[in-house]
Design a protein around this motif. Structure first.
Motif, PDB file in Angstrom:
ATOM      1  N   SER A  51      -8.182 -17.302   6.226  1.00 18.98           N
ATOM      2  CA  SER A  51      -8.705 -18.678   6.110  1.00 18.98           C
ATOM      3  C   SER A  51      -7.909 -19.688   6.924  1.00 18.98           C
ATOM      4  O   SER A  51      -7.786 -20.842   6.554  1.00 18.98           O
ATOM      5  N   TYR A  53      -8.459 -21.523   9.753  1.00 20.78           N
ATOM      6  CA  TYR A  53      -9.568 -21.885  10.622  1.00 20.78           C
ATOM      7  C   TYR A  53      -9.134 -22.459  11.965  1.00 20.78           C
ATOM      8  O   TYR A  53      -9.778 -22.183  12.976  1.00 20.78           O
ATOM      9  N   ASP A  54      -8.078 -23.234  11.998  1.00 23.87           N
ATOM     10  CA  ASP A  54      -7.617 -23.790  13.273  1.00 23.87           C
ATOM     11  C   ASP A  54      -7.246 -22.680  14.255  1.00 23.87           C
ATOM     12  O   ASP A  54      -7.566 -22.753  15.440  1.00 23.87           O
ATOM     13  N   THR A  80     -17.044 -20.099  11.811  1.00 19.03           N
ATOM     14  CA  THR A  80     -15.813 -20.793  11.454  1.00 19.03           C
ATOM     15  C   THR A  80     -15.993 -22.304  11.483  1.00 19.03           C
ATOM     16  O   THR A  80     -15.453 -23.010  10.627  1.00 19.03           O
ATOM     17  N   SER A  84     -15.095 -24.300   8.241  1.00 14.76           N
ATOM     18  CA  SER A  84     -14.039 -25.317   8.278  1.00 14.76           C
ATOM     19  C   SER A  84     -14.592 -26.685   7.897  1.00 14.76           C
ATOM     20  O   SER A  84     -13.899 -27.491   7.283  1.00 14.76           O
ATOM     21  N   TYR A  88     -12.708 -28.520   4.918  1.00 17.67           N
ATOM     22  CA  TYR A  88     -11.971 -29.755   5.171  1.00 17.67           C
ATOM     23  C   TYR A  88     -12.658 -30.997   4.617  1.00 17.67           C
ATOM     24  O   TYR A  88     -12.158 -32.095   4.762  1.00 17.67           O
TER      25      TYR A  88
END
Length: 89
Positions: A51, A53-54, A80, A84, A88
């Motif tokens: 996890s 994501y960046d 993704t 994300s 977020y």
């Protein structure tokens, strides 16, 4: 002493044992030596399972620089982006 990442059996063992961090370390070493599309994509997939994501997006973008039409990476990248956005918000 680590076994080379190109040994598919070793990577499979890491996957089976759910040792994502170790697999990412091995892939990072191999990528530093010679960046290859499949290794970048595989590391992105490991980051997805963690996890992170960046880092998934970063590796997908690097992979797509090598092959802008790589189907699996495009799918991972788009998935993704959606994940994300949910994560977020």
């Amino acid at each position: 002493m680590s076994i080379p990442v190109t040994n598919g059996t070793y990577v499979a063992v890491l996957i089976d044992e759910q040792k994502e961090t170790k697999a990412v370390e091995e892939l990072t070493e191999a990528i530093a030596f010679k960046p290859e599309l499949q290794m970048l994509h595989l590391r992105a997939a490991f980051y997805e399972s963690m996890s992170d994501y960046d880092l998934v997006l970063r590796d997908c973008e690097a992979t797509l620089c090598l092959d802008p039409n790589h189907k699996e990476t495009l799918e991972l990248y788009n998935r993704t982006l959606k994940e994300s956005a949910v994560f977020y918000t």
